[in-house]
Design a protein around this motif. Structure first.
Motif, short mmCIF file in Angstrom:
data_model
loop_
_atom_site.label_atom_id
_atom_site.label_comp_id
_atom_site.label_asym_id
_atom_site.label_seq_id
_atom_site.Cartn_x
_atom_site.Cartn_y
_atom_site.Cartn_z
N ALA A 173 0.77 5.24 4.90
CA ALA A 173 1.77 5.67 3.91
C ALA A 173 3.14 5.81 4.57
O ALA A 173 4.16 5.41 4.00
N PHE A 205 6.00 9.32 1.70
CA PHE A 205 5.10 8.72 0.71
C PHE A 205 3.77 9.46 0.75
O PHE A 205 3.32 9.90 1.83
N SER A 229 -2.56 1.47 2.15
CA SER A 229 -2.12 2.26 3.31
C SER A 229 -2.99 1.98 4.53
O SER A 229 -2.49 1.80 5.64
N ALA A 268 6.51 3.67 3.84
CA ALA A 268 7.82 4.32 3.60
C ALA A 268 8.88 3.63 4.46
O ALA A 268 9.98 3.33 3.99
N SER A 310 6.85 13.60 -4.04
CA SER A 310 7.19 12.76 -2.88
C SER A 310 8.07 11.62 -3.37
O SER A 310 8.32 11.48 -4.56
N ASP A 311 8.49 10.78 -2.44
CA ASP A 311 9.33 9.65 -2.85
C ASP A 311 8.53 8.58 -3.55
O ASP A 311 9.04 7.88 -4.41
N LYS A 312 7.26 8.46 -3.19
CA LYS A 312 6.42 7.46 -3.85
C LYS A 312 4.95 7.75 -3.58
O LYS A 312 4.60 8.25 -2.50
N GLU A 313 4.12 7.38 -4.54
CA GLU A 313 2.67 7.49 -4.37
C GLU A 313 2.16 6.09 -4.05
O GLU A 313 2.48 5.16 -4.79
N VAL A 314 1.43 5.95 -2.96
CA VAL A 314 0.94 4.61 -2.61
C VAL A 314 -0.58 4.60 -2.54
O VAL A 314 -1.22 5.64 -2.38
N THR A 371 -0.49 9.55 -0.44
CA THR A 371 -1.64 8.74 -0.81
C THR A 371 -2.86 9.64 -0.91
O THR A 371 -2.79 10.83 -0.60
#
Lengths: 437, 257
Positions: free
Chosen positions: B248, B62, B82, B252, B73-77, B64
């Protein structure tokens, strides 16, 4: 050379009726241009000054100058007017509505014509300037300043807002008397400037239409309490236009009837502003960022919908007055009684009418979060927000986001920072909503 | 065993943290420079190399921070979210977090799970952020790492007459010419920053315990000044710069379980 793609900053609306506002706004400026061409009286005016119906009854075409500033912001063309006003020596922390208006008229005075590229054909040359004390001081200082650029008759009225919890009936009558005198002086000024007499029966009739308009508008917004919410705030910031700028016209009444019908149908069919409504939010203070109303759509992409707002909120309808009351007294009573009604509710609740309104709207519309807009150049509507939030949190620990930007000036706005805040805010709302279950 | 990565692409530095089960197995920091994509990819690569882990072995990564959207990436947080998870992991009894980043300072309140319940962010102004330290370090010709220890030697901190970083820069130059010592100027600057950050804390109301993170937390002078003005001790993670990346990575891991 390839044309650079313009980023969309206006909001996508949810209701069909909201989509009808933009042509209404265009028509407002066109009407004034036609009045100018035909030599009919045109007044620069300030929204919510309570004299809308008076102007209408005397066939004076209003130009709502703050609305025009918001329009330039929405169209992303405000900057040349602001920089012109700055070049004229006005501080860039002044009200940006006023800065746009002053810049516009400074350019007109310099070039002898409406500034090139002005949205909707620009503001026609006014034949009078009508300031007021309602809400904030730029509302009379702005027009006084315009004396530098035009030799136009000016009149400012005082609009009372009795903001105290210690009312007596005697005080109410005093306020009504004072407000009536203010309106009388305004009518005298208008009669003298236009050379026509007020038709009191016509004013009474226009006020009947206005009262009915407010009632239908109010009723329509009660429907927004439904889950899912049928209409979001970005629609409201368009739909408030007829009530504030065309009050007393049949067109405004018809508009809210149509809105009411549409919202009713959406509620009956469970059609929400957001497909999967997860969070209901309150717009709890400040005027909107007209330059980037698309921020509401960003909230929607996260499943959040603004169900109601304190800004431009429809006034609670009042009991109709008898037909024997003079229209100016009727108008004055409306001004004072609305404020007194809010004070009475606060007296029974938290003690502060503005905070009480927030608490009521959080509860009635089942909201789990609140946003306030701290607009850099709009101190009147931004002042006290942190205090209000603290007072609200003494009663309910609802998460609150303060968005920092401006009503007009996009230079005070950071898209990345705002979206980052929104993400964190929605996370906080999620935690809060979970804690309620 | 499952590995999770968090990458924080900040305005000054990019950080990567890799966790396995309940342990940080590796972290790396590189300067972000002008290319967030390159910095983000490089810092993750450096962390993976350090533990000889092929990228495909990562269960989830993840991102950030300021440049989070610049790498795949798999995800933006969210950074604030975070930080909440990371501080909860490091100090489970933390309820208030001060994150002094290069671009902004963020103060948040978190619950017992590290979930954010309220927050405030410094306005678009450098005085409350790490950028102020950088500006003043350049003016005074002092390395950032030396500012904290110098500040602690101050006997008479300068009182800055402004809360604006631009004006403070010229004020600092004036004070140098007046013969003020660097340590007194730096201590005054720390006090000015601390006052600004404290007003943010007051917005959301301090709840104990309070932790401080971000690059600003590495400046002992600023931390002490904050503790003074808050009349409260602060918890400082051993590596305060990597907490957003750690959070982050923890998010994940949460997503996988």
């Amino acid at each position: 050379m390839a044309e650079q793609q313009k980023t969309k900053t206006t909001a996508t609306k949810s209701t069909k009726t909201a989509g009808k506002v933009r042509p209404i706004v265009k028509k407002m400026y066109l009407r004034a241009q036609e009045a100018a061409a035909e030599g009919r009286p045109i007044a620069y005016g300030m929204v919510a000054s309570q004299y809308e119906e008076i102007l209408r009854a005397m066939d004076i075409t209003p130009i709502w100058t703050e609305n025009y500033a918001a329009l330039t912001a929405a169209k992303q063309v405000a900057e040349p007017y602001i920089t012109k006003a700055e070049a004229e020596g006005f501080s860039n922390v002044l009200c940006k509505y006023a800065m746009v208006g002053i810049g516009f008229d400074a350019i007109r005075a310099e070039t002898g014509k409406i500034p090139e590229g002005a949205p909707d054909g620009g503001m026609a040359q006014p034949t009078m300037l009508l300031g007021s004390s309602a809400v904030c001081d730029p509302r009379f200082k702005w027009y006084q300043t315009l004396g530098r650029y035009m030799d136009t008759p000016i009149h400012c009225i005082d609009v009372v807002y009795p903001n105290s919890n210690h009312f007596t009936l005697e005080m109410r009558d005093y306020y009504v008397k004072y407000q009536t005198e203010q309106f009388k002086e305004l009518v005298n000024f208008l009669e003298k400037t236009t050379g026509t007499k007020m038709d009191w029966e016509r004013l009474d009739h226009i006020m009947d239409i206005a009262d009915e308009t407010i009632q239908v508008w109010w009723d329509a917004y009660q429907l927004r309490k439904a889950t899912p919410c049928p209409m979001p705030s970005q629609d409201h910031f368009s739909c408030m236009v007829p009530a504030y700028y065309l009050l007393g016209e049949q067109e405004a009444l018809d508009f809210y009837r149509e809105l009411h019908d549409e919202l009713k149908e959406r509620v009956d069919n469970k059609v929400g502003a957001v497909e999967n409504e997860k969070y209901r939010l309150l717009w709890g203070g400040g005027l909107p960022p007209w330059h980037t109303l698309s921020i509401f759509n960003y909230f929607e992409s996260l499943g959040a919908v603004f169900t109601i707002e304190t800004s431009y909120h429809p006034p609670e309808p009042l009991e109709p007055m008898g037909k024997d009351v003079h229209p100016l007294k009727r108008l004055s009573s409306r001004v004072v009684d609305r404020a007194m009604k809010a004070q009475a509710r606060a007296k029974e609740g938290c003690g502060d009418s503005r905070v009480q309104q927030i608490l009521d709207l959080l509860k009635e519309y089942n909201n789990v979060g609140m946003m306030m807009h701290q607009a850099r150049s709009c101190r009147a509507m931004s002042l006290g927000q942190i205090h209000f939030k603290n007072m609200v949190q003494e009663h309910i620990k609802v998460p609150t986001m303060f968005m920092e930007s401006d009503i007009v000036d996009v230079r005070d706005y950071s898209e990345a920072q705002t979206k980052m805040q929104v993400d964190a805010f929605v996370d906080a709302v999620e935690s809060y909503a979970q804690s309620l279950n | 065993m499952l590995y999770f990565a968090g990458i924080d692409i900040g305005s000054v530095n990019s950080k990567a943290v890799i966790i396995k089960q309940n342990k940080i197995v590796c972290f790396k920091t590189v300067a972000s420079g002008g290319n967030y994509t390159e910095a983000g990819n490089n810092v993750l690569e450096a962390a993976l190399q350090a533990i000889e882990l092929p990228r495909q072995k990562l269960s989830l990564a993840f991102t950030t921070g300021q440049g989070a959207s610049r790498i795949t990436s798999d995800k933006e947080v969210n950074e604030i979210t975070s930080q909440g998870r990371a501080l909860n992991f490091l100090f489970p009894n933390v309820r208030t977090i001060i994150d002094i980043g290069g671009q902004a300072t963020r103060v948040s309140r978190v619950d017992e799970h590290g979930r954010v319940t309220d927050f405030a962010i410094s306005e678009k102004c450098a005085t409350g952020s790490g950028r102020f330290l950088q500006v003043m370090g350049r003016v005074l010709e002092v390395d950032l790492a030396d500012m904290g220890p110098l500040s602690l030697k101050s006997t008479s901190p300068v009182k800055f007459g402004t809360s604006c970083a631009v004006f403070a820069e010229s004020e600092a130059i004036s004070r140098i010419t007046e013969g003020m010592t660097k340590q007194d100027i730096i201590a005054g600057m720390h006090n000015s920053m601390a006052a600004k950050i404290n007003s943010l804390i007051q917005r959301i109301k301090l709840k104990q315990k309070c932790g401080v993170t971000g690059g600003g937390a590495m400046d002992i002078g600023l931390v002490k000044s904050l503790e003074g003005i808050m009349e409260s001790s602060l918890l400082v993670p051993p590596e305060p710069q990597i907490t957003a990346a750690l959070g982050a990575a923890l998010l994940a891991r949460e997503a996988k379980t």
